[in-house]
Design a protein around this motif. Structure first.
Motif, PDB file in Angstrom:
ATOM      1  N   VAL A 182     -11.944  -4.173  21.443  1.00  0.00           N
ATOM      2  CA  VAL A 182     -11.171  -3.354  22.371  1.00  0.00           C
ATOM      3  C   VAL A 182     -10.635  -4.204  23.519  1.00  0.00           C
ATOM      4  O   VAL A 182      -9.461  -4.096  23.894  1.00  0.00           O
ATOM      5  CB  VAL A 182     -12.029  -2.186  22.918  1.00  0.00           C
ATOM      6  CG1 VAL A 182     -11.279  -1.423  23.989  1.00  0.00           C
ATOM      7  CG2 VAL A 182     -12.439  -1.248  21.784  1.00  0.00           C
ATOM      8  N   ALA A 183     -11.488  -5.068  24.081  1.00  0.00           N
ATOM      9  CA  ALA A 183     -11.059  -5.939  25.182  1.00  0.00           C
ATOM     10  C   ALA A 183      -9.980  -6.915  24.718  1.00  0.00           C
ATOM     11  O   ALA A 183      -8.982  -7.146  25.407  1.00  0.00           O
ATOM     12  CB  ALA A 183     -12.251  -6.701  25.749  1.00  0.00           C
ATOM     13  N   TRP A 184     -10.176  -7.502  23.525  1.00  0.00           N
ATOM     14  CA  TRP A 184      -9.167  -8.419  22.981  1.00  0.00           C
ATOM     15  C   TRP A 184      -7.835  -7.694  22.773  1.00  0.00           C
ATOM     16  O   TRP A 184      -6.766  -8.219  23.105  1.00  0.00           O
ATOM     17  CB  TRP A 184      -9.653  -9.000  21.655  1.00  0.00           C
ATOM     18  CG  TRP A 184     -10.668 -10.092  21.791  1.00  0.00           C
ATOM     19  CD1 TRP A 184     -12.017  -9.994  21.615  1.00  0.00           C
ATOM     20  CD2 TRP A 184     -10.424 -11.460  22.141  1.00  0.00           C
ATOM     21  NE1 TRP A 184     -12.624 -11.202  21.837  1.00  0.00           N
ATOM     22  CE2 TRP A 184     -11.674 -12.131  22.152  1.00  0.00           C
ATOM     23  CE3 TRP A 184      -9.270 -12.174  22.448  1.00  0.00           C
ATOM     24  CZ2 TRP A 184     -11.805 -13.474  22.449  1.00  0.00           C
ATOM     25  CZ3 TRP A 184      -9.396 -13.534  22.743  1.00  0.00           C
ATOM     26  CH2 TRP A 184     -10.638 -14.166  22.749  1.00  0.00           C
ATOM     27  N   ASN A 185      -7.905  -6.492  22.204  1.00  0.00           N
ATOM     28  CA  ASN A 185      -6.678  -5.724  21.961  1.00  0.00           C
ATOM     29  C   ASN A 185      -5.922  -5.463  23.253  1.00  0.00           C
ATOM     30  O   ASN A 185      -4.695  -5.560  23.308  1.00  0.00           O
ATOM     31  CB  ASN A 185      -7.015  -4.386  21.292  1.00  0.00           C
ATOM     32  CG  ASN A 185      -7.479  -4.547  19.864  1.00  0.00           C
ATOM     33  OD1 ASN A 185      -7.258  -5.601  19.254  1.00  0.00           O
ATOM     34  ND2 ASN A 185      -8.124  -3.539  19.327  1.00  0.00           N
ATOM     35  N   ALA A 186      -6.679  -5.108  24.299  1.00  0.00           N
ATOM     36  CA  ALA A 186      -6.050  -4.798  25.580  1.00  0.00           C
ATOM     37  C   ALA A 186      -5.311  -6.015  26.130  1.00  0.00           C
ATOM     38  O   ALA A 186      -4.182  -5.912  26.624  1.00  0.00           O
ATOM     39  CB  ALA A 186      -7.095  -4.314  26.582  1.00  0.00           C
ATOM     40  N   MET A 187      -5.945  -7.187  26.047  1.00  0.00           N
ATOM     41  CA  MET A 187      -5.302  -8.397  26.562  1.00  0.00           C
ATOM     42  C   MET A 187      -4.074  -8.765  25.737  1.00  0.00           C
ATOM     43  O   MET A 187      -3.024  -9.124  26.285  1.00  0.00           O
ATOM     44  CB  MET A 187      -6.299  -9.556  26.555  1.00  0.00           C
ATOM     45  CG  MET A 187      -7.403  -9.453  27.594  1.00  0.00           C
ATOM     46  SD  MET A 187      -6.796  -9.394  29.306  1.00  0.00           S
ATOM     47  CE  MET A 187      -6.067 -11.010  29.486  1.00  0.00           C
ATOM     48  N   ILE A 188      -4.190  -8.672  24.423  1.00  0.00           N
ATOM     49  CA  ILE A 188      -3.057  -9.025  23.558  1.00  0.00           C
ATOM     50  C   ILE A 188      -1.886  -8.087  23.802  1.00  0.00           C
ATOM     51  O   ILE A 188      -0.737  -8.524  23.978  1.00  0.00           O
ATOM     52  CB  ILE A 188      -3.493  -8.994  22.072  1.00  0.00           C
ATOM     53  CG1 ILE A 188      -4.479 -10.129  21.788  1.00  0.00           C
ATOM     54  CG2 ILE A 188      -2.286  -9.094  21.145  1.00  0.00           C
ATOM     55  CD1 ILE A 188      -5.187 -10.023  20.456  1.00  0.00           C
ATOM     56  N   LEU A 189      -2.171  -6.775  23.850  1.00  0.00           N
ATOM     57  CA  LEU A 189      -1.109  -5.799  24.114  1.00  0.00           C
ATOM     58  C   LEU A 189      -0.523  -5.985  25.510  1.00  0.00           C
ATOM     59  O   LEU A 189       0.690  -5.879  25.710  1.00  0.00           O
ATOM     60  CB  LEU A 189      -1.660  -4.371  23.971  1.00  0.00           C
ATOM     61  CG  LEU A 189      -1.826  -3.850  22.547  1.00  0.00           C
ATOM     62  CD1 LEU A 189      -2.688  -2.602  22.548  1.00  0.00           C
ATOM     63  CD2 LEU A 189      -0.479  -3.554  21.911  1.00  0.00           C
TER      64      LEU A 189
END
Length: 588
Positions: A182-189
């Motif tokens: 979830v944290a990775w997705n947030a940063m990538i997005l």
């Protein structure tokens, strides 16, 4: 015996709508984006003696937030207090969201501080409010406070914080004891949405290196990043990974693939993805419609819209924005006006400033400047700077100095920090040969510390993005690029090409104008593509501003001379050059 008269008919009964019926009608208006109708219905509801409940207030506050209508929202807040609904967390969250979207963070904080408890939605609304108001560091501080109180952040909120202050968000991300998907997705997005596509792609590689496996949302962020920097080859590698992961049938991943291929210049790949999707939702259909629009395939776009209607696909405001864009890129004035009229009359969708800007541009490019001005002046909502900018751009195209001066004043009043208004007015003066006034406008821009956006063109070769600016001297192969341009210039001149120095809006000697014109960033990128890729392969370049008229003309000659397809994406649309012709038919 006298006949008895029949009893008089009973008086007609007034049907009293239930609160559920009122709320359902309100919800339909809000969902359709008809916020003013929702506000009128709310007033009618009170006039007929119906007392609003918490669901009513949540919906009408949503309408206030989207208009935005701060004073009406404050009035409704008073009614909420009188009704006793001010302790309901859903109503309070809607109040915070309304005040934040209307730009009144003080009111949002007052509601927040009087709430007995806060949930994730409360924090998210307040944080995103600070993001919208340009207070990125405050939003980040709230985000950290939210975590300290044991709240799990919403990825959308994290994306907003990254958008507002990427460096600080990166520091918080690195300090997390546990970085899940979830944290990775947030940063990538977040990085993809704030224009840092390369950073987003770098993060996605790091994520996989650390053993975190992508999920559909991750792939959506990666594809958005590819689209933002036009990294077609990397996008194709991600597509392969999606197939291997078994997510190709995910409708949101499929829609992102369509969007990525379209924005990277491959309409054929976009169509193949759409055609293979086992199921398609409104997002997928609209993504394909947008692909047709940006590539100038107006007839295909109109046929696609007809098919959407026949298959019962839901139509929304984004659908119409793509449809109107397709019409304006092809000069289909009558068709565009017809679709614009049908938005409200047939689909119940109220046009926004974006839709009006599209139609103003459609009329303006066709030379109907007066009709465009009348349309703006009869808008039911206040026209923003974007709408007036569309008309100012048309004044530039058609050389209407008198109207251009008037419109430019409105643009600069509404958005004094937008460099495009100064540049367009300066260019109008320069094209008319009035160099003094042109210089005066540029001086005003500098005095107000408004920076002009520098034109950049980039090209992807062997998975590496190369960026050029006008008269670029930094590229390691710049000498080879200049040699290629010199060679092409001779061949183009023999083929009948004549440089158009009217697109060099500077009061300098003709020889200097020709030099700068030859070294526009578009030409540098094309020349690099020619010397760096195998013969016969298409060349795809991307520009952050509108391609200039001379570069457009020169590219037609180059495409014919070298026997290659050259595809340019500028700030407005795609141009496909082949055999000396452009897909836009010189209308853009």
């Amino acid at each position: 015996m006298p006949k008895m008269r029949p009893p008089p008919p009973p008086p007609p009964r007034t049907v009293q709508l239930s609160i559920f019926s009122w709320n359902s009608r309100l919800a339909r208006y809000v969902k359709a984006g008809q916020y003013e109708n929702a506000m009128r219905l709310f007033q009618q509801m009170k006039q007929e003696g119906m007392s609003p409940d918490k669901f009513t207030f949540v919906r009408v506050l949503n309408a206030c937030a989207n208009l935005p209508a701060l004073e009406e929202g404050r009035s409704i807040h008073m009614q909420i207090i009188q009704s006793g609904c001010d302790s309901d967390i859903y109503v309070c969250n809607s109040l915070i969201d309304m005040y934040a979207k209307c730009g009144s963070l003080e009111d949002a904080w007052r509601v927040f501080n009087t709430m007995p408890s806060h949930d994730v939605v409360t924090w998210n609304s307040l944080i995103l409010g600070h993001v919208r108001c340009g207070q990125g560091l405050k939003a980040l501080a709230l985000f950290q406070q939210m975590q300290q109180e044991g709240m799990e952040p919403d990825p959308v909120t994290f994306v907003g914080v990254v958008n507002a202050c990427a460096n600080e968000a990166w520091r918080v991300f690195n300090s997390m004891p546990k970085r899940d998907v979830v944290a990775w997705n947030a940063m990538i997005l977040g990085y993809a949405k704030c224009g840092q596509g390369q950073k987003a792609l770098q993060l996605s590689r790091q994520m996989q290196h650390e053993g975190v496996h992508p999920v559909p949302v991750t792939f959506v962020g990666m594809l958005n990043a590819c689209a933002s920097v036009a990294a077609l080859e990397e996008g194709r590698h991600i597509h392969e990974a999606i197939i291997q992961s078994g997510y190709e049938s995910d409708v949101f991943v499929g829609s992102s693939l369509i969007d990525m291929y379209a924005k990277c210049g491959s309409i054929e790949d976009a169509w193949r993805v759409f055609n293979r999707m086992p199921r398609r939702n409104m997002v997928a259909w609209t993504a394909m419609l947008g692909a047709y629009a940006m590539h100038g395939h107006a007839n295909e776009a109109l046929a696609h819209f007809k098919q959407m209607c026949e298959q019962g696909v839901e139509i929304d405001d984004i659908t119409f924005l793509s449809l109107l864009s397709a019409c304006r890129h092809a000069g289909l004035v009558d068709e565009g006006l017809c679709y614009f009229e049908s938005m409200n009359s047939d689909y119940g969708i109220s046009p926004t400033n974006e839709h009006y800007a599209c139609v103003v541009d459609l009329l303006g490019r066709a030379g109907r400047l007066h009709d465009a001005e009348v349309l703006i002046k009869t808008m039911p909502c206040e026209p923003n700077a974007t709408v007036w900018m569309a008309l100012l751009g048309a004044c530039r195209i058609h050389g209407n100095l008198e109207m251009g001066e008037c419109i430019a004043r409105r643009v600069l009043e509404l958005d004094p920090g937008n460099s495009a208004g100064y540049v367009l007015l300066s260019n109008i003066y320069a094209a008319a040969g009035n160099w003094d006034l042109s210089a005066t406008v540029q001086k005003l821009r500098l005095e107000r510390d408004v920076r002009r956006q520098q034109g950049r063109t980039w090209i992807e070769v062997n998975n590496e993005v190369h960026t050029f600016v006008v008269d670029d001297q930094e590229h390691p192969q710049i000498n080879d690029i200049h040699a290629e341009l010199e060679r092409l210039s001779v061949q183009m001149k023999d083929a009948g090409y004549v440089p158009d120095i009217t697109f060099m809006l500077h009061d300098v000697e003709e020889e200097e104008k020709l030099f700068h014109l030859c070294h526009h960033s578009e030409k540098l990128a094309i020349a690099y593509g020619l010397i760096s890729t195998p013969p016969g392969t298409p060349i795809r370049i991307f520009k952050n501003l509108r391609v200039c008229g001379d570069c457009h003309s020169a590219t037609k000659f180059i495409a014919k001379l070298v026997g290659r397809a050259i595809i340019i994406r500028d700030a407005n649309r795609f141009h496909h050059f082949e055999n000396g012709l452009c897909s836009c038919k010189d209308y853009w």
